[in-house]
Design a protein around this motif. Structure first.
Motif, PDB file in Angstrom:
ATOM      1  N   PRO A  44       0.817  -1.225   0.000  1.00  0.00           N
ATOM      2  CA  PRO A  44       0.000   0.000   0.000  1.00  0.00           C
ATOM      3  C   PRO A  44       0.848   1.270   0.000  1.00  0.00           C
ATOM      4  CG  PRO A  44       0.079  -0.945   2.204  1.00  0.00           C
ATOM      5  CD  PRO A  44       0.759  -1.939   1.289  1.00  0.00           C
ATOM      6  N   GLN A  45       0.407   2.266  -0.791  1.00  0.00           N
ATOM      7  CA  GLN A  45       1.070   3.567  -0.844  1.00  0.00           C
ATOM      8  C   GLN A  45       0.017   4.661  -0.908  1.00  0.00           C
ATOM      9  OE1 GLN A  45       4.285   4.111  -0.534  1.00  0.00           O
ATOM     10  NE2 GLN A  45       4.712   1.906  -0.444  1.00  0.00           N
ATOM     11  N   ILE A  46       0.208   5.699  -0.135  1.00  0.00           N
ATOM     12  CA  ILE A  46      -0.717   6.822  -0.124  1.00  0.00           C
ATOM     13  C   ILE A  46      -0.274   7.873  -1.145  1.00  0.00           C
ATOM     14  CG2 ILE A  46      -1.590   8.768   1.235  1.00  0.00           C
ATOM     15  CD1 ILE A  46      -2.903   6.146   1.948  1.00  0.00           C
ATOM     16  N   LEU A  47      -1.245   8.384  -1.905  1.00  0.00           N
ATOM     17  CA  LEU A  47      -1.002   9.433  -2.891  1.00  0.00           C
ATOM     18  C   LEU A  47      -2.089  10.492  -2.728  1.00  0.00           C
ATOM     19  CD1 LEU A  47       0.507  10.473  -5.461  1.00  0.00           C
ATOM     20  CD2 LEU A  47      -1.123   9.104  -6.799  1.00  0.00           C
ATOM     21  N   ARG A  48      -1.697  11.759  -2.713  1.00  0.00           N
ATOM     22  CA  ARG A  48      -2.653  12.856  -2.601  1.00  0.00           C
ATOM     23  C   ARG A  48      -2.577  13.740  -3.841  1.00  0.00           C
ATOM     24  NH1 ARG A  48      -1.085  12.438   3.091  1.00  0.00           N
ATOM     25  NH2 ARG A  48      -2.924  12.578   4.453  1.00  0.00           N
ATOM     26  N   ASN A  49      -3.727  14.276  -4.254  1.00  0.00           N
ATOM     27  CA  ASN A  49      -3.723  15.228  -5.356  1.00  0.00           C
ATOM     28  C   ASN A  49      -3.630  16.658  -4.816  1.00  0.00           C
ATOM     29  OD1 ASN A  49      -6.305  15.913  -4.455  1.00  0.00           O
ATOM     30  ND2 ASN A  49      -7.370  14.884  -6.143  1.00  0.00           N
ATOM     31  N   LYS A  50      -3.720  17.647  -5.719  1.00  0.00           N
ATOM     32  CA  LYS A  50      -3.558  19.035  -5.304  1.00  0.00           C
ATOM     33  C   LYS A  50      -4.668  19.498  -4.365  1.00  0.00           C
ATOM     34  CE  LYS A  50      -5.870  20.861  -9.438  1.00  0.00           C
ATOM     35  NZ  LYS A  50      -5.703  21.727 -10.635  1.00  0.00           N
ATOM     36  N   ASN A  51      -5.796  18.797  -4.354  1.00  0.00           N
ATOM     37  CA  ASN A  51      -6.899  19.127  -3.451  1.00  0.00           C
ATOM     38  C   ASN A  51      -6.844  18.339  -2.153  1.00  0.00           C
ATOM     39  OD1 ASN A  51      -8.073  20.934  -5.344  1.00  0.00           O
ATOM     40  ND2 ASN A  51      -8.976  19.185  -6.432  1.00  0.00           N
ATOM     41  N   ASP A  52      -5.749  17.616  -1.964  1.00  0.00           N
ATOM     42  CA  ASP A  52      -5.504  16.814  -0.765  1.00  0.00           C
ATOM     43  C   ASP A  52      -6.458  15.629  -0.633  1.00  0.00           C
ATOM     44  OD1 ASP A  52      -3.592  16.534   1.245  1.00  0.00           O
ATOM     45  OD2 ASP A  52      -4.948  17.289   2.775  1.00  0.00           O
ATOM     46  N   GLU A  53      -7.060  15.204  -1.748  1.00  0.00           N
ATOM     47  CA  GLU A  53      -7.833  13.975  -1.733  1.00  0.00           C
ATOM     48  C   GLU A  53      -6.872  12.790  -1.596  1.00  0.00           C
ATOM     49  OE1 GLU A  53     -11.637  14.551  -4.529  1.00  0.00           O
ATOM     50  OE2 GLU A  53      -9.741  15.096  -5.515  1.00  0.00           O
ATOM     51  N   VAL A  54      -7.331  11.732  -0.930  1.00  0.00           N
ATOM     52  CA  VAL A  54      -6.456  10.616  -0.575  1.00  0.00           C
ATOM     53  C   VAL A  54      -6.750   9.386  -1.440  1.00  0.00           C
ATOM     54  CG1 VAL A  54      -5.767   9.027   1.267  1.00  0.00           C
ATOM     55  CG2 VAL A  54      -6.235  11.435   1.797  1.00  0.00           C
ATOM     56  N   PHE A  55      -5.709   8.888  -2.083  1.00  0.00           N
ATOM     57  CA  PHE A  55      -5.777   7.653  -2.848  1.00  0.00           C
ATOM     58  C   PHE A  55      -4.807   6.649  -2.236  1.00  0.00           C
ATOM     59  CE2 PHE A  55      -6.555  11.235  -5.652  1.00  0.00           C
ATOM     60  CZ  PHE A  55      -7.769  10.893  -6.222  1.00  0.00           C
ATOM     61  N   LEU A  56      -5.200   5.398  -2.207  1.00  0.00           N
ATOM     62  CA  LEU A  56      -4.317   4.328  -1.741  1.00  0.00           C
ATOM     63  C   LEU A  56      -4.052   3.414  -2.945  1.00  0.00           C
ATOM     64  CD1 LEU A  56      -4.650   2.258   1.541  1.00  0.00           C
ATOM     65  CD2 LEU A  56      -3.874   1.248  -0.587  1.00  0.00           C
ATOM     66  N   ILE A  57      -2.817   3.417  -3.411  1.00  0.00           N
ATOM     67  CA  ILE A  57      -2.400   2.573  -4.529  1.00  0.00           C
ATOM     68  C   ILE A  57      -1.770   1.315  -3.940  1.00  0.00           C
ATOM     69  CG2 ILE A  57      -1.123   2.484  -6.682  1.00  0.00           C
ATOM     70  CD1 ILE A  57      -3.226   4.757  -6.475  1.00  0.00           C
ATOM     71  N   TRP A  67      -2.864  13.580 -14.235  1.00  0.00           N
ATOM     72  CA  TRP A  67      -4.084  13.531 -13.433  1.00  0.00           C
ATOM     73  C   TRP A  67      -5.286  13.736 -14.349  1.00  0.00           C
ATOM     74  CZ3 TRP A  67      -3.629  12.485  -8.227  1.00  0.00           C
ATOM     75  CH2 TRP A  67      -2.347  12.605  -7.690  1.00  0.00           C
ATOM     76  N   THR A  68      -6.372  13.052 -14.052  1.00  0.00           N
ATOM     77  CA  THR A  68      -7.600  13.234 -14.826  1.00  0.00           C
ATOM     78  C   THR A  68      -8.275  14.543 -14.430  1.00  0.00           C
ATOM     79  OG1 THR A  68      -9.060  12.136 -13.231  1.00  0.00           O
ATOM     80  CG2 THR A  68      -7.909  10.732 -14.829  1.00  0.00           C
ATOM     81  N   GLU A  69      -9.270  14.951 -15.214  1.00  0.00           N
ATOM     82  CA  GLU A  69     -10.027  16.164 -14.881  1.00  0.00           C
ATOM     83  C   GLU A  69     -10.729  16.033 -13.542  1.00  0.00           C
ATOM     84  OE1 GLU A  69     -12.682  17.164 -17.991  1.00  0.00           O
ATOM     85  OE2 GLU A  69     -11.112  17.633 -19.455  1.00  0.00           O
ATOM     86  N   GLU A  70     -11.043  14.785 -13.161  1.00  0.00           N
ATOM     87  CA  GLU A  70     -11.717  14.548 -11.877  1.00  0.00           C
ATOM     88  C   GLU A  70     -10.736  14.529 -10.708  1.00  0.00           C
ATOM     89  OE1 GLU A  70     -12.119  12.587 -14.598  1.00  0.00           O
ATOM     90  OE2 GLU A  70     -13.991  13.576 -15.210  1.00  0.00           O
ATOM     91  N   GLY A  71      -9.430  14.607 -11.002  1.00  0.00           N
ATOM     92  CA  GLY A  71      -8.436  14.649  -9.938  1.00  0.00           C
ATOM     93  C   GLY A  71      -7.844  13.315  -9.550  1.00  0.00           C
TER      94      GLY A  71
END
Length: 346
Positions: free
Chosen positions: A216-229, A319-323
């Motif tokens: 598991p790895q945490i990734l955040r976009n510019k809006n600080d939304e959290v993704f776990l890859i 990044w996609t348009e949806e972030g």
């Protein structure tokens, strides 16, 4: 108590850090080719004050490569910073170390056992030096929930001021042939509070070529939304790949219902590019901070499994348009790519 500490000596017996003499600016190449490390399973990069600290699974020790030009990692010598004791619960099979800086100190999280895989657990060492390649690494202990089950591939992340630990584990005490992802709250960088919560297990067919969720790895976009890859299916197969969970906006990381799994993988093999079983990744920014990059391992040929043929590769992603992150497909090896922005002297 300090256990298994070694001096920070270069693994190849040379100077602690090898810095090649740069060519004249007119001769600087603006491109590189993958792989950047020929034997680099489970690659990890931590970026701090314009320096990249890289490590990967070495099996019998923990080492760091230090560089300001990650595309030239193959020209850098590693520094061994910690060697395990000769025997005991964390003496063998040192897997997937991760370096983190928390509260002005360095922490290395790693999986280890006593020579028997069923005894794999997570452990951590600490260093208060400004530079993790020097100073003293102190063994802080096992990082475990109250259930104390098999555990590998641990990582930490801060969410709204609270530290969490995420790892891959078994539901019971014996190998069930399946690995899930677990999360727990931490009271400090080496202590888990209470028991674990399972947030993912193999559910889709593409996760079941070997019933594995790990890395598991945490990734955040510019809006600080959290993704776990995370890595899905067995590393012993060509179909090792990356999946993704997304934390609901304002969600509770300890609530499994607040993590949404994408129904399709986000990064998969590309045989014609010599990329089999791409996975176990981490992320970094270009030196000027304008680009996002993924670092991962993959095999160059089919059927090479979990061995030393896994090489380290890097590539830029968008990044996609949806972030959401868009990793594209594994790039072709031995093909020139532009170096990370800011790495080349103008």
């Amino acid at each position: 108590m300090q256990l298994g500490f070694t001096s920070c000596k270069s693994d190849d017996g040379g100077d602690k850090q090898h810095t090649p003499t740069p060519p004249p600016i007119s001769e600087v190449d603006s491109t590189f080719t993958n792989p950047i490390v020929n034997n680099g399973p489970d690659p990890w990069v931590y970026q701090y004050e314009k320096v990249y600290y890289y490590t990967h699974t070495m099996g019998n020790r923990i080492g760091i490569y230090k560089t300001d030009a990650i595309s030239e990692l193959g020209e850098v010598r590693s520094t061994t910073v910690w060697t395990p004791p000769a025997s005991g619960p964390y003496s063998k099979n040192i897997w997937a170390p991760e370096l983190h800086r928390i509260d002005e100190k360095w922490y290395f999280y790693f999986a280890a056992d006593d020579g028997d895989d069923k005894n794999h657990r997570m452990f951590v060492i600490e260093n208060d030096s400004p530079d993790p390649t020097v100073g003293t690494w102190e063994f802080k202990g096992q990082v475990t929930s109250t259930s104390d089950k098999w555990a590998i591939d641990g990582t930490v992340f801060d969410y709204e001021g609270q530290l969490y630990f995420i790892w891959s584990g078994w539901r019971g005490d014996d190998d069930p042939g399946i690995q899930q992802l677990y999360i727990a709250k931490m009271t400090n960088p080496w202590t888990i509070e209470g028991d674990r919560v399972m947030i993912s297990e193999p559910t889709y067919d593409w996760e079941k070529n070997g019933l594995v969720n790990e890395g598991p790895q945490i990734l955040r976009n510019k809006n600080d939304e959290v993704f776990l890859i995370y890595s899905a299916s067995g590393c012993w197969t060509d179909d090792y790949k990356l999946g993704m969970l997304t934390l609901n906006e304002g969600g509770d990381p300890l609530n499994p219902d607040d993590w949404q799994k994408k129904s399709e993988p986000v990064f998969s093999k590309k045989p014609e590019h010599n990329a089999y079983g791409p996975g176990h990744n981490s992320f970094f920014k270009s030196p000027d901070g304008t680009e996002d990059w993924i670092i991962y391992h993959a095999n160059p040929e089919s059927g090479q499994g979990c061995g030393n043929n896994r090489s380290t590769r890097i590539q830029k992603f968008e990044w996609t348009e949806e972030g959401a992150p868009d990793f594209g497909e594994p790039v072709r090896i031995n093909t020139p790519l532009d170096k990370p922005s800011g790495e080349v002297t103008e």
